[in-house]
Design an enzyme around this catalytic site. Structure first.
Site, PDB file in Angstrom:
ATOM      1  N   LYS A 164      -1.933  -4.766  14.992  1.00  0.00           N
ATOM      2  CA  LYS A 164      -0.778  -4.680  15.890  1.00  0.00           C
ATOM      3  C   LYS A 164       0.306  -3.779  15.314  1.00  0.00           C
ATOM      4  O   LYS A 164       0.696  -3.921  14.158  1.00  0.00           O
ATOM      5  CB  LYS A 164      -0.207  -6.078  16.146  1.00  0.00           C
ATOM      6  CG  LYS A 164       0.838  -6.118  17.248  1.00  0.00           C
ATOM      7  CD  LYS A 164       1.257  -7.548  17.551  1.00  0.00           C
ATOM      8  CE  LYS A 164       2.258  -7.596  18.694  1.00  0.00           C
ATOM      9  NZ  LYS A 164       2.674  -8.979  18.998  1.00  0.00           N
ATOM     10  N   GLY A 177       1.516  -5.501   7.610  1.00  0.00           N
ATOM     11  CA  GLY A 177       0.276  -4.923   7.100  1.00  0.00           C
ATOM     12  C   GLY A 177      -0.109  -3.632   7.801  1.00  0.00           C
ATOM     13  O   GLY A 177      -0.553  -2.668   7.170  1.00  0.00           O
ATOM     14  N   CYS A 178       0.077  -3.601   9.106  1.00  0.00           N
ATOM     15  CA  CYS A 178      -0.271  -2.414   9.884  1.00  0.00           C
ATOM     16  C   CYS A 178       0.665  -1.251   9.541  1.00  0.00           C
ATOM     17  O   CYS A 178       0.246  -0.088   9.524  1.00  0.00           O
ATOM     18  CB  CYS A 178      -0.204  -2.730  11.374  1.00  0.00           C
ATOM     19  SG  CYS A 178      -1.354  -4.044  11.852  1.00  0.00           S
ATOM     20  N   THR A 179       1.919  -1.572   9.267  1.00  0.00           N
ATOM     21  CA  THR A 179       2.870  -0.532   8.877  1.00  0.00           C
ATOM     22  C   THR A 179       2.474   0.052   7.526  1.00  0.00           C
ATOM     23  O   THR A 179       2.520   1.278   7.330  1.00  0.00           O
ATOM     24  CB  THR A 179       4.298  -1.106   8.799  1.00  0.00           C
ATOM     25  OG1 THR A 179       4.670  -1.602  10.102  1.00  0.00           O
ATOM     26  CG2 THR A 179       5.292  -0.040   8.366  1.00  0.00           C
ATOM     27  N   ALA A 239      -0.641   2.295   8.188  1.00  0.00           N
ATOM     28  CA  ALA A 239      -0.279   3.528   8.897  1.00  0.00           C
ATOM     29  C   ALA A 239       0.526   4.467   8.005  1.00  0.00           C
ATOM     30  O   ALA A 239       0.300   5.687   7.992  1.00  0.00           O
ATOM     31  CB  ALA A 239       0.514   3.180  10.151  1.00  0.00           C
TER      32      ALA A 239
END
Length: 205
Positions: A93, A98-100, A103
């Site tokens: 998401k 974690g996704c940040t 990315a």
């Protein structure tokens, strides 16, 4: 007279036994045929579920078109035809911790990656959320929107049939899957993704 009756009873019993044996033999093929039905149904089920099979090493990149953060169509087969190496990293998401990290890790290594590979982020977030994520984190690559988790499912990244996404990354070489890492940490995804791209670069030399 008694002997005659006894003989008659024995004869009738033998006839009954023979008839019963015939019935059993006659029923046997039917029982075998009945057993074949579930097998046929299993074959049909297997064939029907083949579309749900996950991509494996050596398989071609899916023939799909998705929207990027700017609402532009991205044809994966066309991208693969124009780029020898294609990296797709999958995150659960947009704008979550974690996704940040994942990315931004690909962002920080993008200068090394862009010389050799086309990089995409992929999640079930809609176009607007992908755009906000890209802008907020200054991401230099495109983010693909897959709200129905179609490509995500083909890649084998669905957490459950109903919801959820498993953090992963995939590297395609000449249009075919070369490396796949499913269920990895943000840092491992970035480090291994870069390493795999550089390994392929060596093969090209």
């Amino acid at each position: 007279m008694t002997a005659t009756r006894r003989s008659t009873r024995i004869a009738e019993k033998r006839k009954a036994d023979v008839d019963e044996e015939k019935d059993v033999k006659a029923a046997a093929p039917k029982a075998k045929r009945a057993k074949k039905v579930p097998k046929e149904q299993t074959k049909k089920t297997t064939a029907a579920s083949s579309a749900d099979e996950h991509l494996e090493i050596g398989d071609e990149i899916p023939d799909m078109v998705l929207k990027d953060q700017d609402d532009n169509d991205v044809d994966l087969r066309k991208v693969a035809a124009e780029n020898k190496i294609v990296v797709i990293f999958v995150y659960p998401k947009a704008s979550t911790p974690g996704c940040t990290r994942q990315a931004c890790g690909f962002r920080d290594n993008y200068e090394d990656l862009k010389e050799h590979a086309k990089v995409f982020g992929l999640s079930a977030d809609n176009v607007t959320r992908q755009k906000n994520f890209q802008t907020k984190q200054s991401l230099p690559y495109d983010l693909l929107s897959d709200p129905n988790r179609e490509l995500i499912g083909i890649l084998g990244c669905k957490k459950t049939p109903q919801s959820g996404i498993i953090r992963s990354h995939f590297v395609f070489f000449n249009g075919k899957l070369k490396f796949q890492r499913i269920k990895v940490s943000p840092e491992v995804s970035v480090a291994d993704g870069k390493k795999e791209v550089l390994e392929l670069v060596k093969e090209l030399k």
